[in-house]
Every structure is written in structure tokens, then in C-alpha cells.
Design an enzyme around this catalytic site. Structure first.
Site, PDB file in Angstrom:
ATOM      1  N   GLY A  11     -32.950  51.948  39.064  1.00  0.00           N
ATOM      2  CA  GLY A  11     -34.410  52.043  39.012  1.00  0.00           C
ATOM      3  C   GLY A  11     -35.013  50.896  38.233  1.00  0.00           C
ATOM      4  O   GLY A  11     -35.920  51.084  37.422  1.00  0.00           O
ATOM      5  N   VAL A  63     -30.751  57.051  44.361  1.00  0.00           N
ATOM      6  CA  VAL A  63     -29.717  57.550  43.446  1.00  0.00           C
ATOM      7  C   VAL A  63     -29.386  59.020  43.668  1.00  0.00           C
ATOM      8  O   VAL A  63     -28.351  59.504  43.205  1.00  0.00           O
ATOM      9  CB  VAL A  63     -30.089  57.328  41.957  1.00  0.00           C
ATOM     10  CG1 VAL A  63     -30.215  55.850  41.623  1.00  0.00           C
ATOM     11  CG2 VAL A  63     -31.339  58.102  41.550  1.00  0.00           C
ATOM     12  N   ASN A  89     -31.096  54.735  34.558  1.00  0.00           N
ATOM     13  CA  ASN A  89     -32.514  54.764  34.169  1.00  0.00           C
ATOM     14  C   ASN A  89     -33.421  55.417  35.204  1.00  0.00           C
ATOM     15  O   ASN A  89     -34.459  55.980  34.853  1.00  0.00           O
ATOM     16  CB  ASN A  89     -32.974  53.311  33.916  1.00  0.00           C
ATOM     17  CG  ASN A  89     -34.471  53.171  33.893  1.00  0.00           C
ATOM     18  OD1 ASN A  89     -35.123  53.531  32.908  1.00  0.00           O
ATOM     19  ND2 ASN A  89     -35.057  52.677  34.980  1.00  0.00           N
ATOM     20  N   SER A 142     -34.985  61.145  27.190  1.00  0.00           N
ATOM     21  CA  SER A 142     -36.397  61.197  26.806  1.00  0.00           C
ATOM     22  C   SER A 142     -36.574  62.041  25.549  1.00  0.00           C
ATOM     23  O   SER A 142     -35.762  62.927  25.268  1.00  0.00           O
ATOM     24  CB  SER A 142     -37.216  61.838  27.929  1.00  0.00           C
ATOM     25  OG  SER A 142     -38.534  62.103  27.502  1.00  0.00           O
ATOM     26  N   SER A 144     -38.448  64.166  25.757  1.00  0.00           N
ATOM     27  CA  SER A 144     -38.566  65.437  26.477  1.00  0.00           C
ATOM     28  C   SER A 144     -37.245  66.191  26.584  1.00  0.00           C
ATOM     29  O   SER A 144     -37.216  67.314  27.084  1.00  0.00           O
ATOM     30  CB  SER A 144     -39.118  65.199  27.887  1.00  0.00           C
ATOM     31  OG  SER A 144     -40.395  64.629  27.813  1.00  0.00           O
ATOM     32  N   TYR A 155     -38.931  68.739  34.861  1.00  0.00           N
ATOM     33  CA  TYR A 155     -38.512  67.399  34.392  1.00  0.00           C
ATOM     34  C   TYR A 155     -37.742  67.471  33.070  1.00  0.00           C
ATOM     35  O   TYR A 155     -36.683  66.851  32.932  1.00  0.00           O
ATOM     36  CB  TYR A 155     -39.765  66.544  34.242  1.00  0.00           C
ATOM     37  CG  TYR A 155     -39.573  65.191  33.593  1.00  0.00           C
ATOM     38  CD1 TYR A 155     -39.074  64.111  34.321  1.00  0.00           C
ATOM     39  CD2 TYR A 155     -39.915  64.975  32.254  1.00  0.00           C
ATOM     40  CE1 TYR A 155     -38.925  62.861  33.724  1.00  0.00           C
ATOM     41  CE2 TYR A 155     -39.766  63.732  31.660  1.00  0.00           C
ATOM     42  CZ  TYR A 155     -39.267  62.677  32.393  1.00  0.00           C
ATOM     43  OH  TYR A 155     -39.118  61.439  31.805  1.00  0.00           O
ATOM     44  N   LYS A 159     -33.941  65.849  31.557  1.00  0.00           N
ATOM     45  CA  LYS A 159     -33.771  64.882  30.468  1.00  0.00           C
ATOM     46  C   LYS A 159     -32.844  65.451  29.390  1.00  0.00           C
ATOM     47  O   LYS A 159     -32.069  64.716  28.773  1.00  0.00           O
ATOM     48  CB  LYS A 159     -35.136  64.487  29.901  1.00  0.00           C
ATOM     49  CG  LYS A 159     -35.945  63.657  30.897  1.00  0.00           C
ATOM     50  CD  LYS A 159     -35.320  62.291  31.083  1.00  0.00           C
ATOM     51  CE  LYS A 159     -35.497  61.693  32.440  1.00  0.00           C
ATOM     52  NZ  LYS A 159     -34.886  60.354  32.574  1.00  0.00           N
ATOM     53  N   ILE A 188     -44.270  55.971  27.077  1.00  0.00           N
ATOM     54  CA  ILE A 188     -44.243  54.529  27.360  1.00  0.00           C
ATOM     55  C   ILE A 188     -45.151  54.305  28.574  1.00  0.00           C
ATOM     56  O   ILE A 188     -45.037  55.029  29.574  1.00  0.00           O
ATOM     57  CB  ILE A 188     -42.793  54.091  27.721  1.00  0.00           C
ATOM     58  CG1 ILE A 188     -41.755  54.638  26.706  1.00  0.00           C
ATOM     59  CG2 ILE A 188     -42.707  52.573  27.854  1.00  0.00           C
ATOM     60  CD1 ILE A 188     -41.929  54.194  25.287  1.00  0.00           C
TER      61      ILE A 188
HETATM   62  N1  LIG Z   1     -42.595  56.207  30.710  1.00  0.00           N
HETATM   63  C1  LIG Z   1     -42.295  57.161  29.826  1.00  0.00           C
HETATM   64  O1  LIG Z   1     -43.141  57.611  29.029  1.00  0.00           O
HETATM   65  C2  LIG Z   1     -40.904  57.683  29.764  1.00  0.00           C
HETATM   66  C3  LIG Z   1     -39.975  57.439  30.731  1.00  0.00           C
HETATM   67  N2  LIG Z   1     -38.710  57.961  30.610  1.00  0.00           N
HETATM   68  C4  LIG Z   1     -37.719  57.722  31.628  1.00  0.00           C
HETATM   69  O2  LIG Z   1     -37.583  56.342  31.857  1.00  0.00           O
HETATM   70  C5  LIG Z   1     -37.038  56.109  33.126  1.00  0.00           C
HETATM   71  C6  LIG Z   1     -37.780  54.974  33.775  1.00  0.00           C
HETATM   72  O3  LIG Z   1     -39.115  55.350  34.031  1.00  0.00           O
HETATM   73  P1  LIG Z   1     -40.368  54.401  33.770  1.00  0.00           P
HETATM   74  O4  LIG Z   1     -39.916  53.021  33.575  1.00  0.00           O
HETATM   75  O5  LIG Z   1     -41.194  55.037  32.745  1.00  0.00           O
HETATM   76  O6  LIG Z   1     -41.188  54.561  35.132  1.00  0.00           O
HETATM   77  P2  LIG Z   1     -41.137  53.739  36.481  1.00  0.00           P
HETATM   78  O7  LIG Z   1     -41.741  54.625  37.497  1.00  0.00           O
HETATM   79  O8  LIG Z   1     -41.693  52.388  36.306  1.00  0.00           O
HETATM   80  O9  LIG Z   1     -39.582  53.564  36.725  1.00  0.00           O
HETATM   81  C7  LIG Z   1     -38.791  54.502  37.417  1.00  0.00           C
HETATM   82  C8  LIG Z   1     -37.940  53.713  38.363  1.00  0.00           C
HETATM   83  O10 LIG Z   1     -37.024  54.580  39.018  1.00  0.00           O
HETATM   84  C9  LIG Z   1     -37.026  54.260  40.391  1.00  0.00           C
HETATM   85  N3  LIG Z   1     -36.622  55.409  41.172  1.00  0.00           N
HETATM   86  C10 LIG Z   1     -37.291  56.576  41.360  1.00  0.00           C
HETATM   87  N4  LIG Z   1     -36.611  57.365  42.182  1.00  0.00           N
HETATM   88  C11 LIG Z   1     -35.501  56.686  42.529  1.00  0.00           C
HETATM   89  C12 LIG Z   1     -34.421  56.977  43.382  1.00  0.00           C
HETATM   90  N5  LIG Z   1     -34.342  58.130  44.034  1.00  0.00           N
HETATM   91  N6  LIG Z   1     -33.435  56.059  43.522  1.00  0.00           N
HETATM   92  C13 LIG Z   1     -33.495  54.867  42.874  1.00  0.00           C
HETATM   93  N7  LIG Z   1     -34.509  54.535  42.054  1.00  0.00           N
HETATM   94  C14 LIG Z   1     -35.495  55.438  41.894  1.00  0.00           C
HETATM   95  C15 LIG Z   1     -38.471  53.881  40.692  1.00  0.00           C
HETATM   96  O11 LIG Z   1     -38.578  53.160  41.889  1.00  0.00           O
HETATM   97  C16 LIG Z   1     -38.815  53.079  39.458  1.00  0.00           C
HETATM   98  O12 LIG Z   1     -38.457  51.721  39.604  1.00  0.00           O
HETATM   99  C17 LIG Z   1     -37.143  57.454  33.863  1.00  0.00           C
HETATM  100  O13 LIG Z   1     -35.860  58.042  33.905  1.00  0.00           O
HETATM  101  C18 LIG Z   1     -38.064  58.274  32.994  1.00  0.00           C
HETATM  102  O14 LIG Z   1     -37.796  59.644  33.079  1.00  0.00           O
HETATM  103  C19 LIG Z   1     -38.346  58.693  29.546  1.00  0.00           C
HETATM  104  C20 LIG Z   1     -39.236  58.947  28.552  1.00  0.00           C
HETATM  105  C21 LIG Z   1     -40.576  58.474  28.589  1.00  0.00           C
HETATM  106  C1  LIG Z   2     -43.795  60.681  32.245  1.00  0.00           C
HETATM  107  C2  LIG Z   2     -44.259  61.174  30.896  1.00  0.00           C
HETATM  108  O1  LIG Z   2     -45.432  60.548  30.511  1.00  0.00           O
HETATM  109  C3  LIG Z   2     -43.252  60.832  29.866  1.00  0.00           C
HETATM  110  O2  LIG Z   2     -41.981  61.155  30.336  1.00  0.00           O
HETATM  111  C4  LIG Z   2     -41.270  61.478  29.310  1.00  0.00           C
HETATM  112  O3  LIG Z   2     -40.084  61.692  29.386  1.00  0.00           O
HETATM  113  C5  LIG Z   2     -42.076  61.536  28.066  1.00  0.00           C
HETATM  114  O4  LIG Z   2     -41.819  62.646  27.351  1.00  0.00           O
HETATM  115  C6  LIG Z   2     -43.460  61.528  28.558  1.00  0.00           C
HETATM  116  O5  LIG Z   2     -43.896  62.856  28.761  1.00  0.00           O
END
Ligand SMILES: NC(=O)C1=CN([C@@H]2O[C@H](COP(=O)(O)OP(=O)(O)OC[C@H]3O[C@@H](n4cnc5c(N)ncnc54)[C@H](O)[C@@H]3O)[C@@H](O)[C@H]2O)C=CC1
Ligand SMILES: C[C@H](O)[C@@H]1OC(=O)[C@H](O)[C@@H]1O
Length: 252
Positions: A11, A63, A89, A142, A144, A155, A159, A188
Site C-alpha cells: 500500500g 493484499v 502497511n 494503530s 486504534s 477497523y 489493528k 495522520i
Molecule cells: N492515517 C491515519 O491516521 C492512520 C493510519 N493507519 C494505518 O496506516 C496504513 C496506511 O494508511 P494511510 O497512509 O493513512 O492511508 P492511505 O489511504 O494513503 O494508504 C493506504 C494504502 O493502502 C492501499 N490499499 C488499500 N487497500 C489495498 C489492497 N486491498 N491491496 C493493496 N493496497 C491497498 C491504498 O491504495 C493506499 O495506498 C493503514 O494500514 C492504516 O490503517 C494507522 C493509524 C492511523
Molecule cells: C483513519 C483514522 O483517522 C485513523 O486510523 C487510525 O488507525 C487512527 O486511530 C485514526 O482513527
């Protein structure tokens, strides 16, 4: 910190995964990124890494399908000869209320976030064991994993599951010299929560909860992920690193 290493990240066309991919390249790694749909952002991530003088490939795949993990690892080995680091990720968070949560949203979230992590970690570990010189696995869990969310009932268990997966694989893989850790980001600013945080009142509330006074940026995760991936963390396994600006400890 990652000179000569091959780093795989799922991702990674956007957000935290992309920041980690660029961060790994800045620290000397060759990088393979997995991505779901967005060909343009994946290609630009590869171009950015190549501009840093490192090698990069982008491999498309969902994935949630266990075969994607086998294919991703095989393509990385074809390109770079080995796998040293896996950063699991990829994730989704379709916000929805609990009482009328659609079955397909629950199942898809579990499959992408938890099954996806499981099979990616397993495929990377199989390759690392075959190579015989250890490795590092970092899962993006997370805050979370530790606290709940009213619209995240599907969700937050994924996590917590990813966090638990790193604890159990740390035990299962320690004898092979493979370290397994998680990062626990707070809030984030990325695509995943763009709509949710478009609500200004909610965004300001979330900001006020962070002792460091701001929500996170994807780059805030790059350093912690690179550190856990690197030999600087040679005696760190089964650990979970909160990267949340202090949000978790802020009761009052
Ligand atoms: N943004 C936030 O506040 C937080 C994010 N996270 C975790 O961080 C990770 C990355 O998310 P972010 O960068 O925030 O958002 P994002 O939406 O920019 O990144 C998620 C990535 O995963 C990819 N993805 C989604 N489904 C997929 C699949 N089936 N196969 C392959 N790739 C796939 C998306 O295309 C995207 O590039 C996630 O696991 C999310 O749960 C954890 C805590 C907080
Ligand atoms: C997507 C939410 O804003 C983000 O995802 C998490 O895992 C954090 O706890 C936030 O809730």
C-alpha cells in the site's frame, strides 16, 4: 541505515507507505512497493526513489488475496535477489456506524487489513528463512489497537490483530533472526481520513487531543519505520511503538 537492503512495502503509492518507501530509499535501500489501483502515484513513487539513486519496482495487487503476497515477494526477489525488510502497511477504514454495519464492509476490512497483513508477513518470512540471514518485519498497526472508535468497530479489531500478529510472529521467527515489530500511528493526515477530517469541528477536537499540538504527517512515520527496519533496532522484537504526538496518554 538501510544501505544494501531490500525493503518491501504494501500500500505504498500514497500516505504512510509512500513516506516509508521514500524514507527507506533515502537511507540506502532498494524498494519494492505493492499498490492496489493507482498506477500514476505508484509510478511517481518509483520515479522518486530512482531519483535518489536507488532501485525500485511497483507491483500491482490486492493484499486481500493470499496469492498477491507470494507474487509480490517473488517479483522483489527477481528484481533485487532478496528480501530483508517487509513493511505491512496497506489498509482501509470505511467509517460506518455499528448497528447497521453492512456485512460486506466488515468482511472487506478484515480481509484487507488483517488477512492481508497475515499473508504478506508469512510470505516475507518464508523467503527470509530460505535466505538464512534474518530480517525485519514492521507492521503498521494503530493507536486504534489500544483504544476504540464509534465508527471504527470493524477497523479497530483489525489493528489490534496486526499488533498481536507481530507479538506472535516475533516468537515464531526469533529463532531465524527475524524481528517483528509494529508502529502505532495516531491521527495522520492522509487519504484514509480525508473525508472524516473534512468535518472542521472533529479535526479541531482531534488536534486539541495531541500534546505536540498538531495532527501527524506521513513523514512522521518514516523515521520510526526505518529505525525498526534497520540494524539499529537489532535487539528490538515484539515491540509496539506509538507514533501519535502523545495523543494516547492525554487523558486530561
Ligand atoms: N492515517 C491515519 O491516521 C492512520 C493510519 N493507519 C494505518 O496506516 C496504513 C496506511 O494508511 P494511510 O497512509 O493513512 O492511508 P492511505 O489511504 O494513503 O494508504 C493506504 C494504502 O493502502 C492501499 N490499499 C488499500 N487497500 C489495498 C489492497 N486491498 N491491496 C493493496 N493496497 C491497498 C491504498 O491504495 C493506499 O495506498 C493503514 O494500514 C492504516 O490503517 C494507522 C493509524 C492511523
Ligand atoms: C483513519 C483514522 O483517522 C485513523 O486510523 C487510525 O488507525 C487512527 O486511530 C485514526 O482513527
Amino acid at each position: 541505515m538501510l544501505e544494501g537492503k531490500t525493503v518491501l512495502i504494501t500500500g505504498a503509492s500514497t500516505g504512510i507507505g509512500r513516506a516509508a518507501a521514500i524514507g527507506a530509499a533515502q537511507h540506502g535501500a532498494d524498494v519494492a512497493i505493492n499498490y492496489a489501483n493507482s498506477d500514476g502515484p505508484a509510478a511517481s513513487c518509483v520515479a522518486e526513489i530512482e531519483a535518489l539513486g536507488q532501485r525500485a519496482i511497483a507491483v500491482k495487487g490486492d493484499v486481500a488475496d493470499p496469492q498477491t503476497a507470494q507474487d509480490f515477494v517473488a517479483r522483489a526477489v527477481d528484481a533485487f535477489g532478496k528480501v530483508d525488510v517487509m513493511v505491512s502497511n496497506a489498509g482501509i477504514c470505511p467509517f460506518h456506524a455499528f448497528l447497521d454495519m453492512p456485512v460486506d464492509v466488515v468482511e472487506r476490512t478484515f480481509k484487507v487489513n488483517l488477512h492481508g497483513a497475515y499473508f504478506m508477513v508469512q510470505a516475507a518470512a518464508q523467503q527470509m528463512v530460505k535466505q538464512g540471514h534474518g530480517g525485519s518485519i514492521v507492521a503498521v498497526s494503530s493507536i486504534s489497537a489500544l483504544v476504540g472508535g464509534e465508527f471504527q468497530t470493524h477497523y479497530t479489531p483489525t489493528k489490534a490483530g496486526v499488533h498481536s500478529l507481530m507479538q506472535s510472529t516475533a516468537i515464531a521467527l526469533g529463532r531465524h533472526g527475524i524481528r517483528c515489530n509494529s508502529v502505532l500511528p495516531g491521527t495522520i493526515l492522509t487519504e484514509i481520513n480525508k473525508d472524516d477530517l473534512a468535518d472542521i469541528e472533529k479535526r479541531e477536537y482531534m488536534e486539541k487531543r495531541v500534546p505536540l499540538g498538531r495532527l501527524g504527517a506521513p513523514d512522521d512515520l518514516a523515521g520510526p519505520i526505518v529505525f525498526l527496519a534497520s540494524d539499529m533496532a537489532a535487539y528490538v522484537t515484539g515491540a509496539a511503538l506509538l507514533v501519535d504526538g502523545g495523543m494516547y496518554v492525554n487523558l486530561q
